[in-house]
Design a protein around this motif. Sequence first.
Motif, PDB file in Angstrom:
ATOM      1  N   SER A   2     -41.125  27.225 -42.523  1.00  0.00           N
ATOM      2  CA  SER A   2     -40.272  26.075 -42.281  1.00  0.00           C
ATOM      3  C   SER A   2     -38.813  26.401 -42.569  1.00  0.00           C
ATOM      4  O   SER A   2     -38.504  27.069 -43.548  1.00  0.00           O
ATOM      5  N   ASP A   4     -36.775  24.453 -43.746  1.00  0.00           N
ATOM      6  CA  ASP A   4     -36.450  23.797 -45.014  1.00  0.00           C
ATOM      7  C   ASP A   4     -36.528  24.756 -46.182  1.00  0.00           C
ATOM      8  O   ASP A   4     -35.869  24.567 -47.205  1.00  0.00           O
ATOM      9  N   ARG A   7     -33.441  26.483 -48.048  1.00  0.00           N
ATOM     10  CA  ARG A   7     -32.492  25.724 -48.841  1.00  0.00           C
ATOM     11  C   ARG A   7     -32.875  25.700 -50.317  1.00  0.00           C
ATOM     12  O   ARG A   7     -33.967  26.081 -50.693  1.00  0.00           O
ATOM     13  N   TYR A 215     -32.218  16.308 -56.914  1.00  0.00           N
ATOM     14  CA  TYR A 215     -33.556  16.473 -56.356  1.00  0.00           C
ATOM     15  C   TYR A 215     -34.607  15.961 -57.312  1.00  0.00           C
ATOM     16  O   TYR A 215     -34.359  15.726 -58.495  1.00  0.00           O
ATOM     17  N   ASN A 259     -38.606  13.687 -43.198  1.00  0.00           N
ATOM     18  CA  ASN A 259     -37.542  13.805 -42.209  1.00  0.00           C
ATOM     19  C   ASN A 259     -36.943  12.441 -41.886  1.00  0.00           C
ATOM     20  O   ASN A 259     -35.718  12.306 -41.737  1.00  0.00           O
ATOM     21  N   LYS A 262     -34.514  11.516 -44.267  1.00  0.00           N
ATOM     22  CA  LYS A 262     -33.420  12.485 -44.334  1.00  0.00           C
ATOM     23  C   LYS A 262     -33.475  13.305 -45.624  1.00  0.00           C
ATOM     24  O   LYS A 262     -32.457  13.632 -46.223  1.00  0.00           O
ATOM     25  N   THR A 264     -35.298  16.763 -47.624  1.00  0.00           N
ATOM     26  CA  THR A 264     -35.742  18.123 -47.360  1.00  0.00           C
ATOM     27  C   THR A 264     -36.691  18.585 -48.456  1.00  0.00           C
ATOM     28  O   THR A 264     -36.459  18.316 -49.641  1.00  0.00           O
ATOM     29  N   GLY A 266     -38.223  21.640 -50.635  1.00  0.00           N
ATOM     30  CA  GLY A 266     -37.890  23.002 -51.060  1.00  0.00           C
ATOM     31  C   GLY A 266     -38.783  23.449 -52.195  1.00  0.00           C
ATOM     32  O   GLY A 266     -39.622  22.685 -52.671  1.00  0.00           O
ATOM     33  N   VAL A 286     -37.940  17.752 -53.633  1.00  0.00           N
ATOM     34  CA  VAL A 286     -37.313  17.171 -52.449  1.00  0.00           C
ATOM     35  C   VAL A 286     -35.872  16.827 -52.787  1.00  0.00           C
ATOM     36  O   VAL A 286     -35.537  16.490 -53.918  1.00  0.00           O
ATOM     37  N   THR A 289     -29.548  17.579 -48.648  1.00  0.00           N
ATOM     38  CA  THR A 289     -28.442  18.534 -48.709  1.00  0.00           C
ATOM     39  C   THR A 289     -27.306  18.081 -47.806  1.00  0.00           C
ATOM     40  O   THR A 289     -27.510  17.390 -46.808  1.00  0.00           O
TER      41      THR A 289
END
Length: 334
Positions: A2, A4, A7, A215, A259, A262, A264, A266, A286, A289
């Motif tokens: 991915s 994602d 990041r 996060y 998604n 909005k 991401t 990681g 999550v 960014t």
Amino acid sequence: MSPDAERFRPPLNPLSTRVVMAGVFLGAVIALALSVTFSWTSTLPGGAGGGEGKLTAAAEEAFHSPPGSCLTWTAPDASDVKKVACTQPHLFEVTGLVDIGAQYNAQAPFPNLDQWQQIAQTKCNGDVAPYLGHPLDPYGKLTTNLLRPTAAQWADGNRQLRCGLQWAGPGGGLQPTTGPAKSQDQSAVWDPGTCLALAGKGVGDPVPCSRPHSYEIIATIDLATHFKDGYPKQDDQDSWLDTECNKAADDYTGKADLNAKKLTLGWDLREQESWDVGSTKVNCKVAATLSDGSGFQAVTGSVKDNAGQPDPSGAPSDQGGGKSSTPPSSSGNP
């Protein structure tokens, strides 16, 4: 893999190059943890920062603790510092005693910040591995520290130092640990449900998820449960964690559409130096960014409660968690 996964990962720096002054009890702990400097408070017991106040009996006892002692406190000025069993939550564990009288005689002026940092690096780092019985993870949660005399104690001729270990968060705040350091897992992970503050565009210390944060931790995964034949290449870690963290995100959020929010997904990656000393756990997390990739955007609310979402303004936040660590650059590890 991915996109994602590209990041959330700032450059990692070994402990020997990360130094910070932390305003903790007795005005006396030098934390080799971050790349920023904090000021001493003026209200610490003993007149920290140059005052001539008297130390409390408990503070005197804490300062003279032998190796193996664990210390904790709750007051912002650490005026209630006390010794506790290391099996209880604590903020500092004494690992060794150092006397610098040979280098600093009775007429020597009180060392400045740069001198204390140099003393901490030369006197405390070398004794950690013998104390632990194994190396210290250079990227792990535990960092070496120095408990020094106050200015008043120094003027009275006290040249004794206590080296120790503690866990400093990304914003510099001390975090409680439980158990003797030699038996602790050094993996730099947070419990699921932890939200870390947004400081500028970077990461601060834990805050309630209802506050703006960088996060949210959604899972802890042990790489060693899958990679049983030695250290896995980071590409292999990435590939496996792409699947595992997506599963964890579904479990944690009730299959929320990140998604659409909005947000991401990681995760962390481990260096071989960490793996070699047993630090094999990573976090899935999550975040939101910034569009230019320069850091994090404020998120408010927990994604577990179907509430976590970026600030509509899209602006970074300066709220909570102390000063920022290095902003994220790429891949799965803030």
